[in-house]
Design a protein around this motif. Sequence first.
Motif, PDB file in Angstrom:
ATOM      1  N   LEU A 328       0.940  -1.341  -0.020  1.00 45.56           N
ATOM      2  CA  LEU A 328      -0.100  -0.003   0.078  1.00 45.56           C
ATOM      3  C   LEU A 328       0.835   1.369   0.033  1.00 45.56           C
ATOM      4  N   GLU A 329       1.838   1.082   0.806  1.00 42.38           N
ATOM      5  CA  GLU A 329       3.052   2.288   0.792  1.00 42.38           C
ATOM      6  C   GLU A 329       3.705   2.580  -0.613  1.00 42.38           C
ATOM      7  N   ASN A 330       3.720   1.497  -1.240  1.00 39.99           N
ATOM      8  CA  ASN A 330       4.226   1.757  -2.682  1.00 39.99           C
ATOM      9  C   ASN A 330       3.325   2.352  -3.647  1.00 39.99           C
ATOM     10  N   ILE A 331       1.876   1.932  -3.526  1.00 46.02           N
ATOM     11  CA  ILE A 331       0.924   2.427  -4.434  1.00 46.02           C
ATOM     12  C   ILE A 331       0.550   3.641  -3.848  1.00 46.02           C
ATOM     13  N   SER A 332       0.666   4.129  -2.665  1.00 45.93           N
ATOM     14  CA  SER A 332       0.913   5.484  -2.263  1.00 45.93           C
ATOM     15  C   SER A 332       1.723   6.374  -2.692  1.00 45.93           C
ATOM     16  N   GLN A 333       3.296   5.784  -3.007  1.00 43.41           N
ATOM     17  CA  GLN A 333       4.397   6.576  -3.361  1.00 43.41           C
ATOM     18  C   GLN A 333       3.987   6.796  -4.802  1.00 43.41           C
ATOM     19  N   LEU A 334       3.651   5.634  -5.541  1.00 44.15           N
ATOM     20  CA  LEU A 334       3.263   5.774  -6.797  1.00 44.15           C
ATOM     21  C   LEU A 334       2.290   7.055  -7.072  1.00 44.15           C
ATOM     22  N   LEU A 335       1.089   6.996  -6.573  1.00 48.48           N
ATOM     23  CA  LEU A 335       0.176   7.995  -6.285  1.00 48.48           C
ATOM     24  C   LEU A 335       0.657   9.442  -5.953  1.00 48.48           C
ATOM     25  N   GLY A 336       1.790   9.444  -4.888  1.00 51.65           N
ATOM     26  CA  GLY A 336       2.151  10.693  -4.744  1.00 51.65           C
ATOM     27  C   GLY A 336       3.107  11.275  -5.693  1.00 51.65           C
ATOM     28  N   VAL A 337       3.815  10.467  -6.406  1.00 42.58           N
ATOM     29  CA  VAL A 337       4.540  10.928  -7.494  1.00 42.58           C
ATOM     30  C   VAL A 337       3.773  11.548  -8.583  1.00 42.58           C
ATOM     31  N   SER A 338       2.970  10.663  -9.256  1.00 44.01           N
ATOM     32  CA  SER A 338       1.939  10.968 -10.410  1.00 44.01           C
ATOM     33  C   SER A 338       1.083  12.288  -9.580  1.00 44.01           C
ATOM     34  N   GLY A 339       0.601  12.087  -8.625  1.00 43.89           N
ATOM     35  CA  GLY A 339       0.054  13.193  -7.975  1.00 43.89           C
ATOM     36  C   GLY A 339       0.635  14.416  -8.343  1.00 43.89           C
ATOM     37  N   ILE A 340       2.039  14.831  -7.836  1.00 47.37           N
ATOM     38  CA  ILE A 340       2.889  15.978  -7.905  1.00 47.37           C
ATOM     39  C   ILE A 340       2.897  16.158  -9.546  1.00 47.37           C
ATOM     40  N   ALA A 341       3.044  15.176 -10.303  1.00 52.62           N
ATOM     41  CA  ALA A 341       3.191  15.505 -11.704  1.00 52.62           C
ATOM     42  C   ALA A 341       1.911  15.990 -12.249  1.00 52.62           C
ATOM     43  N   VAL A 342       0.662  15.497 -11.980  1.00 51.64           N
ATOM     44  CA  VAL A 342      -0.426  15.582 -12.406  1.00 51.64           C
ATOM     45  C   VAL A 342      -1.073  17.046 -11.806  1.00 51.64           C
ATOM     46  N   GLU A 343      -1.015  17.058 -10.487  1.00 61.63           N
ATOM     47  CA  GLU A 343      -1.811  18.315 -10.030  1.00 61.63           C
ATOM     48  C   GLU A 343      -1.119  19.421  -9.872  1.00 61.63           C
ATOM     49  N   TYR A 344       0.308  19.463  -9.340  1.00 60.70           N
ATOM     50  CA  TYR A 344       1.197  20.459  -9.176  1.00 60.70           C
ATOM     51  C   TYR A 344       1.781  21.198 -10.425  1.00 60.70           C
ATOM     52  N   LEU A 345       2.347  20.055 -11.243  1.00 55.71           N
ATOM     53  CA  LEU A 345       3.083  20.563 -12.299  1.00 55.71           C
ATOM     54  C   LEU A 345       2.279  20.872 -13.636  1.00 55.71           C
ATOM     55  N   PHE A 346       1.611  19.405 -14.138  1.00 47.90           N
ATOM     56  CA  PHE A 346       0.963  19.611 -15.360  1.00 47.90           C
ATOM     57  C   PHE A 346      -0.092  21.016 -15.378  1.00 47.90           C
ATOM     58  N   PRO A 347      -0.852  21.388 -14.576  1.00 49.21           N
ATOM     59  CA  PRO A 347      -1.713  22.344 -14.797  1.00 49.21           C
ATOM     60  C   PRO A 347      -0.926  23.745 -15.378  1.00 49.21           C
ATOM     61  N   GLY A 348       0.286  23.837 -14.460  1.00 51.27           N
ATOM     62  CA  GLY A 348       0.885  25.010 -14.967  1.00 51.27           C
ATOM     63  C   GLY A 348       1.686  24.943 -16.137  1.00 51.27           C
ATOM     64  N   ILE A 349       2.083  23.925 -16.505  1.00 47.38           N
ATOM     65  CA  ILE A 349       2.688  23.519 -17.910  1.00 47.38           C
ATOM     66  C   ILE A 349       1.279  23.845 -18.879  1.00 47.38           C
ATOM     67  N   MET A 350       0.343  23.483 -18.822  1.00 44.17           N
ATOM     68  CA  MET A 350      -0.611  23.467 -19.586  1.00 44.17           C
ATOM     69  C   MET A 350      -1.143  24.946 -19.852  1.00 44.17           C
ATOM     70  N   LEU A 351      -1.048  25.646 -18.713  1.00 44.28           N
ATOM     71  CA  LEU A 351      -1.291  26.943 -18.600  1.00 44.28           C
ATOM     72  C   LEU A 351      -0.350  27.841 -19.593  1.00 44.28           C
ATOM     73  N   VAL A 352       0.961  27.539 -19.451  1.00 47.34           N
ATOM     74  CA  VAL A 352       1.846  28.260 -20.378  1.00 47.34           C
ATOM     75  C   VAL A 352       1.856  27.818 -21.747  1.00 47.34           C
ATOM     76  N   PHE A 353       1.716  26.448 -21.918  1.00 44.97           N
ATOM     77  CA  PHE A 353       1.777  25.944 -23.038  1.00 44.97           C
ATOM     78  C   PHE A 353       0.352  26.652 -23.885  1.00 44.97           C
ATOM     79  N   LEU A 354      -0.718  26.422 -23.275  1.00 47.30           N
ATOM     80  CA  LEU A 354      -2.072  27.161 -24.073  1.00 47.30           C
ATOM     81  C   LEU A 354      -1.767  28.413 -24.180  1.00 47.30           C
ATOM     82  N   TRP A 355      -0.974  29.312 -23.515  1.00 40.29           N
ATOM     83  CA  TRP A 355      -0.928  30.714 -23.619  1.00 40.29           C
ATOM     84  C   TRP A 355      -0.088  30.953 -24.745  1.00 40.29           C
TER      85      TRP A 355
END
Lengths: 367, 514
Positions: A328-355
Amino acid sequence: MKKYALNDITLLQYIMINFGMAVSFGFIELPAMMATEAGTDGWIPILIGGFVTMFASLVVIRLMQRFPEGTFFDMLAHYLGKWAGKTAALAFALYFLLYAYDGLIYTIRLIKGRLLPETPAFLIALMLMLPTYTIARNGLRIVGRYAEFAVMISLWIPFVYLYTLENLHPLYLLPVFKEGWKPILSAVPGTFFYYLGFVSSVILYPFLKHKKHASAGLVIANGITVLSYLFITLVCYMFLSPDEAKLIHQPSIYVLKSIELSFIEQVEGLFIAFYAFIFSLSWIPPLYFTVFCTSWMMGKQEHRPHLRVIVILFAVSTYFYLPTYDELENISQLLGVSGIAVEYLFPGIMLVFLWIYVRLRKGRNWT
Amino acid sequence: MRITSWFGRKKYAHTSKPKPYVASPIAASEPISDQLEHNLLHLGQLFTDTPDLNIRHIPLRDTGELAALVYIEGLTDKNAINNNVINPLLHRADGSSLSSITVGRITKLRDWAPITSAILKGSSILFIDGQPDAFMLGTEGWPQRAIEDPQMETSLKGAHQGFVESIEQNIALIRRYLPHRELKIRNHQVGRRGDSRVGVMYLADVAHPEVLREMEERIDRIDIDVIINTGELVELIEDNPFSPFPQFMLTERPDTAASQVAQGRIVVLVDRSPSVIVGPSTFTSFFQSVDDYSTRWSIATFIRLLRFFAFFVAISLPAFYIAITSYHFELIPVKLLLTIGEYRGSVPFSPFIEAVFMEITLEMMREAGVRLPAPVGQTVGIVGGIVIGQAIVQAGLISNIMVIVVAFTAIASFILPNYDLVAGVRLIRFLMMIAASLFGLFGIVVSLMVLTGHLIALESLGTPFGSPFAPLRLSEWKDTFVRAPLWKMTKRPHSTRAVQSTRQGDNQPEGDGK
């Protein structure tokens, strides 16, 4: 044009969905985790992480304001074509599925470990799928109402912790910055995992009744999350000595052991059972978002067939395979990493990209 | 064989068209003739085997023409017919014979269809030789019950008039509370044979037109033989017939109905039935009683809180007993545990069997008490009190604590003011008990989750049933857990979707508080 008007949600429901998704098991896990990383200063990274999250969530809203009448996928389909939208929908579906799975398995593990050690896990999963299906099948509005209601009837939780007041020792918190800034800052990324969930705005935004309050809503949701985390970590750190705090598993529950009421001797059993309402918010809304994404991908209005498949899959899968705490810890870690990518980084990148993209395309149009 | 026919039912319903309900082969929708003999002959063919049909031949005094008065005995008011119709036609000669009839309603009819239906509903029909029209005289009068105190919803301070079995009287009872031009009633007919008159009553400037249309559409969609009671109509127009919870409130109190209409809800009256439908309803409206508004608000609030508490007790107390005694005995204090253990020790059954046995006994006693005539009904109480209370414990079959739990649950379900809600609660209690016996506290919580999930998804006439809790509207909690002072409730509840939201002005009495 108002494609999603029929299923609109109020601001409070929006706040509660976001709050519930984030807070669910962080409330149980975060104190111990921060204690091991930053000692009794563990509450400071929570605060910092909260501010970073607030900023990140405002970026998401900023992104969504570009295309207020549709979801993020509609937006992508509009700017970059149908397949871009579908790819994003698939990615988000997988992400939310992982999110829901993590929350569900955590709940099953906790309930099996603390309440029903003898009951087979798949029966617990099956039971949990009953409310999941009842609620998620009725669409976003009902999910929103449920989130609202679940938080409302869980308002007793902070008051229960008031009973620990006589056993609290504020001196345990001192001195602040025991070991300087370094452990505090290094603990900040670890908090991100417990703030995940705000990216749901990419789907929720068009459903929101008063869109101009969306940023305020997310900030409030995040604010309540930060406050509840702060509350529970402070209570735990003041209750347990600095050394104990690192050793004890799930201190939020352990703390309750000190409470003895005249009619209930052990509050924690009741707490775990009724905390399932909050736990359920860590998988019911994400599951709905998953099926929303998949049905969007297939271009279908009806999300129930997908929901049925996933609910049955979840229940059946636990019969054959239930992750251990380590897995479960591993799953959480995977979720944590993908979460940082999807929630923290991706929207910013998309915003700049779309702009940039819109700029370029406009430029092309002029020539 | 049976199973296959059960499966085949749906298919069968699709392939064969429903047969039209033709009462007799003689076409009913043709005009009457201007000759009396023909008409009476035709009438005889239409009404075969109808011994209560009465035909009175009358030679008109003024013109000497022959006339016939047709009516059904028992459905008509004998006094009105004798004194106001036959007597003047026979004896008075001033002016035309029609103007000498002294009943309130006279309508000209030309076709057989309305004539036959008018006869069957208690009007009398006057055929006159040589005239192409018949006259329908309003002489209805059938056996009726006097207006009495409502049986199901008794109240301390409210009015002591309950609805009766005639729609006209029921309308009048409500209208007495709201003598206002905007109180409108729309008539619908339901049932091909029963042909019940269904009245949809609403305040035209308050009720939401969409809700009204929804209600009327649902009523018009019904294609049924006959509706005997309001409950049948409810089941046909409900949003979710699979729910254990009532989605429309049924009331037999005119004051409750009037107050609901004034709040912007719609009331549906069904002829021949002493209860009316109120919609759209919310979950909390089943916890309101008319007395709440005439007792002091602080006391009414206390009683409201008591009712909500009782709801949870009635739903989950036996389940909690099962969960705690079979799974989580560490939850309860040692002293209490010892007491429970002392009594439980001698009981041979598991807590679940114990609880189910007692609950079923209780349900049977309750059902027995409802159906038995009053003098016999008292014995049920005695049998229940002695056998279930004392003997069963002494025999060591059931523990003392279980008896207390069951009694407490029963009392809790008695203080809920609505019968339909309590019926749902009783059913859910058993499901909760099963869940608790399988999963302990966790089972209870999951059932509560399913229950909330179900309640918040439920709708009544397309408006959320869980309002004002989910969707949350704090400002409307004034009439839910609490009963705020009346002058605080200046707005109509949002859940009624009233068009005119303001209900009253500033009525707060002058004083220190203001």
